[in-house]
Scaffold this active site. Structure first.
Site, mmCIF file in Angstrom:
data_model
loop_
_atom_site.group_PDB
_atom_site.id
_atom_site.type_symbol
_atom_site.label_atom_id
_atom_site.label_comp_id
_atom_site.label_asym_id
_atom_site.label_seq_id
_atom_site.Cartn_x
_atom_site.Cartn_y
_atom_site.Cartn_z
ATOM 1 N N ASP A 170 0.678 -1.325 0.169
ATOM 2 C CA ASP A 170 -0.115 0.063 0.008
ATOM 3 C C ASP A 170 0.932 1.056 0.115
ATOM 4 O O ASP A 170 0.305 2.520 -0.024
ATOM 5 C CB ASP A 170 -1.018 0.066 1.110
ATOM 6 C CG ASP A 170 -0.336 -0.048 2.492
ATOM 7 O OD1 ASP A 170 1.033 0.072 2.490
ATOM 8 O OD2 ASP A 170 -0.773 -0.026 3.721
ATOM 9 N N TYR A 264 10.514 4.139 1.934
ATOM 10 C CA TYR A 264 11.378 3.086 2.353
ATOM 11 C C TYR A 264 12.811 3.088 2.083
ATOM 12 O O TYR A 264 13.523 2.564 2.902
ATOM 13 C CB TYR A 264 10.768 1.669 2.125
ATOM 14 C CG TYR A 264 9.790 1.197 2.950
ATOM 15 C CD1 TYR A 264 9.988 0.590 4.287
ATOM 16 C CD2 TYR A 264 8.479 1.463 2.900
ATOM 17 C CE1 TYR A 264 8.970 0.184 5.232
ATOM 18 C CE2 TYR A 264 7.393 0.981 3.720
ATOM 19 C CZ TYR A 264 7.778 0.377 4.630
ATOM 20 O OH TYR A 264 6.666 0.003 5.761
HETATM 21 P P1 NAD Z 1 -1.347 -8.596 13.344
HETATM 22 O O1 NAD Z 1 -0.432 -9.166 14.250
HETATM 23 O O2 NAD Z 1 -2.127 -7.523 14.134
HETATM 24 O O3 NAD Z 1 -2.308 -9.582 12.558
HETATM 25 C C1 NAD Z 1 -1.752 -10.788 11.917
HETATM 26 C C2 NAD Z 1 -2.695 -11.992 12.331
HETATM 27 O O4 NAD Z 1 -2.448 -12.990 11.599
HETATM 28 C C3 NAD Z 1 -2.822 -12.126 13.581
HETATM 29 O O5 NAD Z 1 -4.149 -12.158 14.257
HETATM 30 C C4 NAD Z 1 -2.061 -13.597 13.749
HETATM 31 O O6 NAD Z 1 -2.839 -14.447 14.790
HETATM 32 C C5 NAD Z 1 -2.553 -14.092 12.352
HETATM 33 N N1 NAD Z 1 -1.534 -15.092 11.905
HETATM 34 C C6 NAD Z 1 -0.322 -15.545 12.188
HETATM 35 N N2 NAD Z 1 0.139 -16.563 11.538
HETATM 36 C C7 NAD Z 1 -0.854 -17.054 10.816
HETATM 37 C C8 NAD Z 1 -1.451 -18.019 9.881
HETATM 38 N N3 NAD Z 1 -0.165 -19.034 9.440
HETATM 39 N N4 NAD Z 1 -2.602 -18.430 9.388
HETATM 40 C C9 NAD Z 1 -3.544 -17.557 9.812
HETATM 41 N N5 NAD Z 1 -3.338 -16.426 10.619
HETATM 42 C C10 NAD Z 1 -2.218 -16.309 11.091
HETATM 43 O O7 NAD Z 1 -0.574 -7.590 12.407
HETATM 44 P P2 NAD Z 1 -0.823 -6.489 11.423
HETATM 45 O O8 NAD Z 1 -0.156 -5.089 11.836
HETATM 46 O O9 NAD Z 1 -2.415 -6.334 11.352
HETATM 47 O O10 NAD Z 1 -0.169 -6.733 10.077
HETATM 48 C C11 NAD Z 1 -0.819 -7.880 9.271
HETATM 49 C C12 NAD Z 1 0.128 -8.235 8.046
HETATM 50 O O11 NAD Z 1 -0.084 -7.101 7.157
HETATM 51 C C13 NAD Z 1 1.599 -7.959 8.485
HETATM 52 O O12 NAD Z 1 2.324 -9.081 7.505
HETATM 53 C C14 NAD Z 1 1.873 -6.727 7.950
HETATM 54 O O13 NAD Z 1 3.377 -6.420 7.364
HETATM 55 C C15 NAD Z 1 1.143 -6.653 6.607
HETATM 56 N N6 NAD Z 1 1.008 -5.177 6.063
HETATM 57 C C16 NAD Z 1 1.305 -5.157 4.814
HETATM 58 C C17 NAD Z 1 1.048 -4.075 4.121
HETATM 59 C C18 NAD Z 1 1.674 -3.959 2.589
HETATM 60 O O14 NAD Z 1 1.837 -2.978 2.266
HETATM 61 N N7 NAD Z 1 1.934 -5.017 1.960
HETATM 62 C C19 NAD Z 1 0.433 -3.021 4.670
HETATM 63 C C20 NAD Z 1 0.024 -3.052 5.971
HETATM 64 C C21 NAD Z 1 0.095 -4.327 6.663
HETATM 65 C C1 G6P Z 2 3.284 0.556 5.216
HETATM 66 C C2 G6P Z 2 3.873 -0.547 4.358
HETATM 67 C C3 G6P Z 2 3.571 -1.787 4.870
HETATM 68 C C4 G6P Z 2 3.806 -1.947 6.407
HETATM 69 C C5 G6P Z 2 3.154 -0.961 7.023
HETATM 70 C C6 G6P Z 2 3.890 -0.710 8.472
HETATM 71 O O1 G6P Z 2 2.036 0.443 4.787
HETATM 72 O O2 G6P Z 2 3.529 -0.490 3.175
HETATM 73 O O3 G6P Z 2 4.318 -2.861 4.161
HETATM 74 O O4 G6P Z 2 3.673 -3.245 6.724
HETATM 75 O O5 G6P Z 2 3.761 0.329 6.475
HETATM 76 O O6 G6P Z 2 3.061 -0.067 9.180
HETATM 77 P P1 G6P Z 2 3.128 0.041 10.869
HETATM 78 O O7 G6P Z 2 2.136 1.036 11.220
HETATM 79 O O8 G6P Z 2 2.563 -1.313 11.304
HETATM 80 O O9 G6P Z 2 4.363 0.470 11.362
HETATM 81 MN MN MN Z 3 4.182 -2.290 1.782
#
Ligand code: NAD
Ligand code: G6P
Ligand code: MN
Length: 441
Positions: A170, A264
């Site tokens: 994102d 980043y």
């Molecule tokens: P979070 O820890 O609140 O949520 C993650 C959830 O995944 C937890 O509830 C955990 O129990 C669950 N989980 C872990 N392993 C699992 C499995 N094998 N099967 C099913 N569920 C499982 O984390 P968050 O801060 O909400 O972030 C979630 C994910 O989204 C992270 O990987 C974060 O880096 C990612 N993220 C990515 C972007 C991006 O740009 N790609 C943006 C925002 C968040």
């Molecule tokens: C951005 C990135 C994600 C990352 C997030 C972390 O959205 O694109 O890949 O997981 O920031 O944000 P946080 O608020 O968890 O530090």
């Molecule tokens: Mn990202």
């Protein structure tokens, strides 16, 4: 109109309520028949699961809904899986950030040693999730946000090359939103050219639909303020540390003023600055646990206690618009232009075919078709080659169980000063990740 069935994997994620609210806001263009949450932590998911149940009853009772930890129940008869799991949860993110910092090295969720450690944890769970999806709903698409997206994408390329998994981030859309504010337009008015890797890229053009180029105007603004804007429409990326990251973009721009940098790059261009401005006792993981996580879970608990979401509702996740756009692109063959992580195959002319790169793509029912970005300058090309090799070595280290390759990956990372420091960090990370990593020999 056709109705879709969706499973959100990582149902207990802090982003789940925001995505559900976004889906509710978009039912007219993306109708939903069934919504399911899936997590492997029943207790965590149940809190959000129950609260969302109340929200749905009040706002969209026609949607069939459940939350479960049973893969078969979760993945049977679904069209899309929106995945955002975090293997090891915040407890391990905290260690990913604190262990490198202890050695004077950047401690970050997806960049440097922390990102490598997270990658080694995520690969196995992501591959398992893909296999579950394909077993119960072979036609299903996975729109995957789970980080570290660059390493997860490379693992998918190598281990599940034919699976319907799209890895997305994102940050480019979030920054584009800021750019659109700078020029007084909306993100949908703008069309960009962009090249790089995930969390490692540059915009080379930002035009409106009539073809007017805004890059020089945005550049002048960023040179002074970074991506800090006056009007804030983002529900994410708002904490003080994020504001500093947006501001720091001005120093990233200074290194090559021709292009607009992804925020980043700060961890690669200014690692010394980042370390100096980090608190080894209190990192971003702590900020998130004390901030977003507390807020989301206390809102959920309040909704459950009151039995209604009338007084305390979840905010729409701004980053979730991207997921809905992407799901629509696949479902309705919209051919929307979106920045995605894909195998290069010539999109960047002078870069390896088999590198997972981040470029604009046209997305339709068959997935993304990358748009040619031409040749890139040698400075960016060299940086990208170094970083993509780190990512490839991590995936190879995971598959082969190779200590040597993981040590090389850490040594090659631009954030790590020497092989000695790389080894010290690696040995600490191995100890901390015993439960999650394959055994390394
Ligand atoms: P979070 O820890 O609140 O949520 C993650 C959830 O995944 C937890 O509830 C955990 O129990 C669950 N989980 C872990 N392993 C699992 C499995 N094998 N099967 C099913 N569920 C499982 O984390 P968050 O801060 O909400 O972030 C979630 C994910 O989204 C992270 O990987 C974060 O880096 C990612 N993220 C990515 C972007 C991006 O740009 N790609 C943006 C925002 C968040
Ligand atoms: C951005 C990135 C994600 C990352 C997030 C972390 O959205 O694109 O890949 O997981 O920031 O944000 P946080 O608020 O968890 O530090
Ligand atoms: Mn990202």
């Amino acid at each position: 109109m056709r109705e879709f069935s969706i499973v959100i994997a990582g149902g207990g994620s802090t982003y789940t309520p925001g995505i559900v609210m976004m889906l509710l806001d978009n039912l007219d263009r993306f109708p939903i028949k069934t919504l399911k949450l899936y997590d492997n932590d029943a207790e965590r998911q149940a809190i959000l699961g129950k609260a969302i149940e109340i929200v749905l009853k009040e706002q969209a009772p026609q949607i069939e809904y459940l939350y479960t930890t049973d893969p078969e129940q979760a993945f049977t008869d679904v069209d899309f899986c929106f995945a955002h799991i975090r293997t090891g949860k915040y407890k391990m993110r905290e260690l990913d950030e604190k262990i490198p910092l202890k050695h004077g090295v950047v401690g970050q969720e997806t960049c440097g040693p922390g990102g490598i450690a997270y990658g080694m944890r995520s690969i196995g769970d992501m591959i398992e999730l893909i296999d579950i999806m394909e077993k119960y709903s072979p036609h299903c698409w996975m729109l995957n946000y789970s980080n570290p997206a660059a390493i997860v994408a490379e693992a998918c390329r190598v281990l599940r090359p034919n699976s319907k998994v799209l890895n997305i981030c994102d940050m480019p859309v979030g920054t584009l939103r800021r750019m659109s504010q700078i020029v007084g337009l909306t993100p949908k008015d703008l069309e960009v050219r962009y090249f790089g890797l995930n969390h490692f890229g540059w915009w080379t053009s930002v035009k409106d639909k009539a073809g007017n180029e805004y890059l020089p105007q945005i550049r002048d603004y960023v040179a002074e303020h970074g991506y800090l804007t006056q009007i804030e429409v983002d529900t994410q990326h708002m904490d003080q540390s994020w504001q500093e990251t947006h501001r720091k973009a001005k120093d990233l721009l200074a290194v090559d003023p021709r292009f607009l940098p992804n925020t980043y790059l700060k961890y690669y261009f200014y690692p010394d600055y980042v370390v100096e401005h980090s608190n080894p006792e209190y990192t971003r993981a702590n900020e998130v646990m004390d901030g977003r996580e507390k807020e989301i879970f206390s809102t959920a608990k309040r909704i459950i206690e009151q039995g209604t979401s009338k007084d305390s509702t979840f905010l729409i996740g701004s980053h979730a618009t991207f997921i809905v756009d992407l799901a629509c692109a696949i479902a309705f063959n919209t051919h929307e232009r979106m920045i995605m992580i894909v195998e290069n195959n010539g999109a960047i002319a002078n870069f390896d075919d088999d590198a997972m790169v981040e470029v604009p793509c046209i997305v339709g029912s068959d997935g993304p078709e990358p748009l040619a970005q031409g040749k890139i300058p040698e400075f960016q090309r060299a940086l990208m080659y170094q970083q993509v090799t780190v990512e490839k070595l991590v995936v190879q280290a995971y598959i082969e169980g190779s200590y040597q390759k993981l040590w090389q990956a850490l040594t090659l990372s631009k954030t790590v000063p020497s092989a000695k420091v790389a080894k010290e960090i690696l040995d600490d990370l191995i100890e901390a990740n015993k439960e999650y990593w394959p055994e390394l020999k």
